[in-house]
Design an enzyme around this catalytic site. Structure first.
Site, PDB file in Angstrom:
ATOM      1  CG  HIS A  52      31.222  43.387  42.171  1.00  0.00           C
ATOM      2  ND1 HIS A  52      30.486  42.782  41.149  1.00  0.00           N
ATOM      3  CD2 HIS A  52      32.361  43.683  42.001  1.00  0.00           C
ATOM      4  CE1 HIS A  52      31.264  42.764  39.956  1.00  0.00           C
ATOM      5  NE2 HIS A  52      32.299  43.230  40.348  1.00  0.00           N
TER       6      HIS A  52
HETATM    7  P1  TYD Z   1      35.248  46.644  39.505  1.00  0.00           P
HETATM    8  O1  TYD Z   1      33.987  45.950  38.344  1.00  0.00           O
HETATM    9  O2  TYD Z   1      35.073  46.717  40.713  1.00  0.00           O
HETATM   10  O3  TYD Z   1      36.232  45.343  39.189  1.00  0.00           O
HETATM   11  P2  TYD Z   1      36.458  43.947  39.911  1.00  0.00           P
HETATM   12  O4  TYD Z   1      34.832  43.300  39.855  1.00  0.00           O
HETATM   13  O5  TYD Z   1      37.058  42.893  38.856  1.00  0.00           O
HETATM   14  O6  TYD Z   1      36.888  43.906  41.098  1.00  0.00           O
HETATM   15  O7  TYD Z   1      35.863  47.722  38.608  1.00  0.00           O
HETATM   16  C1  TYD Z   1      37.112  48.438  38.974  1.00  0.00           C
HETATM   17  C2  TYD Z   1      36.886  49.676  38.875  1.00  0.00           C
HETATM   18  O8  TYD Z   1      36.773  49.895  37.370  1.00  0.00           O
HETATM   19  C3  TYD Z   1      35.734  50.489  39.297  1.00  0.00           C
HETATM   20  O9  TYD Z   1      36.358  51.545  39.825  1.00  0.00           O
HETATM   21  C4  TYD Z   1      35.118  50.702  38.066  1.00  0.00           C
HETATM   22  C5  TYD Z   1      35.975  50.585  36.963  1.00  0.00           C
HETATM   23  N1  TYD Z   1      35.195  50.208  35.810  1.00  0.00           N
HETATM   24  C6  TYD Z   1      34.571  51.113  34.928  1.00  0.00           C
HETATM   25  O10 TYD Z   1      34.936  52.317  34.886  1.00  0.00           O
HETATM   26  N2  TYD Z   1      33.922  50.594  33.698  1.00  0.00           N
HETATM   27  C7  TYD Z   1      33.704  49.214  33.568  1.00  0.00           C
HETATM   28  O11 TYD Z   1      33.317  48.784  32.597  1.00  0.00           O
HETATM   29  C8  TYD Z   1      34.155  48.215  34.666  1.00  0.00           C
HETATM   30  C9  TYD Z   1      33.931  46.802  34.519  1.00  0.00           C
HETATM   31  C10 TYD Z   1      34.714  49.035  35.738  1.00  0.00           C
END
Ligand code: TYD
Length: 138
Positions: A52
Site C-alpha cells: 500500500h
Molecule cells: P496494515 O497497515 O494493512 O499492515 P501491513 O502494511 O503490514 O500489511 O495493517 C494491518 C491491520 O492492522 C489493519 O487492519 C489495520 C490495523 N492497524 C491499526 O489498527 N493500527 C495501526 O497503527 C496499524 C499500522 C495497523
C-alpha cells in the site's frame, strides 16, 4: 514523492561489553514527529506485508532483529532496501508504494509513523496509486 527521497539513516550506537545501545529522537535521527509506533513479528516464511501507500503518513522502519527487504516504488522507479541491523533506519516519505518481503526467521520490524492511524490515509490499490501519481495528487 520519488524513491530517491527515501534513505537509510545510521543511528547512534554505544558499543558496550554489557550490550549495545541505540536510540532515536523526533526531528533528529527521525525527520518527523512520531505519532505512532507499530511493529511486525512472527511473519511466516514467504509472506509479504504492506502492499500500500499512504497519502500523508511518513515512516521510519528499523529491523530490530532478523532481516527483511522494503521495496519502494514511486510509479516510475523501484528501489529495494535491505534492513538487517538495529542501528540503521529507513525513512519512507509519504506517497510511495511500499511492500515488505523476504522476512527472516524471528524478524522484528519496528515502525514509527508521523500520523495517528487512519484507514482513509491508505491507498491499497496499485492502479489507483498510479493514477493518483499521474494526476499529481500524491
Ligand atoms: P496494515 O497497515 O494493512 O499492515 P501491513 O502494511 O503490514 O500489511 O495493517 C494491518 C491491520 O492492522 C489493519 O487492519 C489495520 C490495523 N492497524 C491499526 O489498527 N493500527 C495501526 O497503527 C496499524 C499500522 C495497523
Amino acid at each position: 514523492m520519488s524513491v530517491l527521497e527515501a534513505r537509510i539513516i545510521e543511528l547512534p550506537k554505544f558499543l558496550d561489553a554489557r550490550g549495545n545501545l541505540s536510540f532515536v529522537e523526533n526531528f533528529k535521527q527521525i525527520p518527523f514527529e512520531i505519532k505512532r509506533t507499530y511493529w511486525l513479528y512472527d511473519v511466516p516464511g514467504g509472506e509479504c506485508r504492506g502492499g500500500h501507500a499512504f497519502y500523508s503518513n511518513e515512516e521510519f522502519i528499523i529491523a530490530m532483529s532478523g532481516s527483511f527487504d522494503v521495496v519502494l516504488d514511486d510509479g516510475k522507479n523501484r528501489k529495494v532496501f535491505s534492513l538487517n541491523r538495529s542501528y540503521y533506519g529507513l525513512y519512507v516519505p509519504a506517497g510511495l508504494w511500499r511492500e515488505m518481503e523476504n522476512f527472516s526467521t524471528n524478524a522484528f520490524a519496528l515502525e514509527f509513523g508521523s500520523t495517528h492511524f487512519d484507514q482513509a490515509d491508505y491507498i491499497r490499490d496499485y492502479d489507483e496509486f498510479l493514477k493518483l501519481k499521474d494526476d499529481g495528487k500524491i
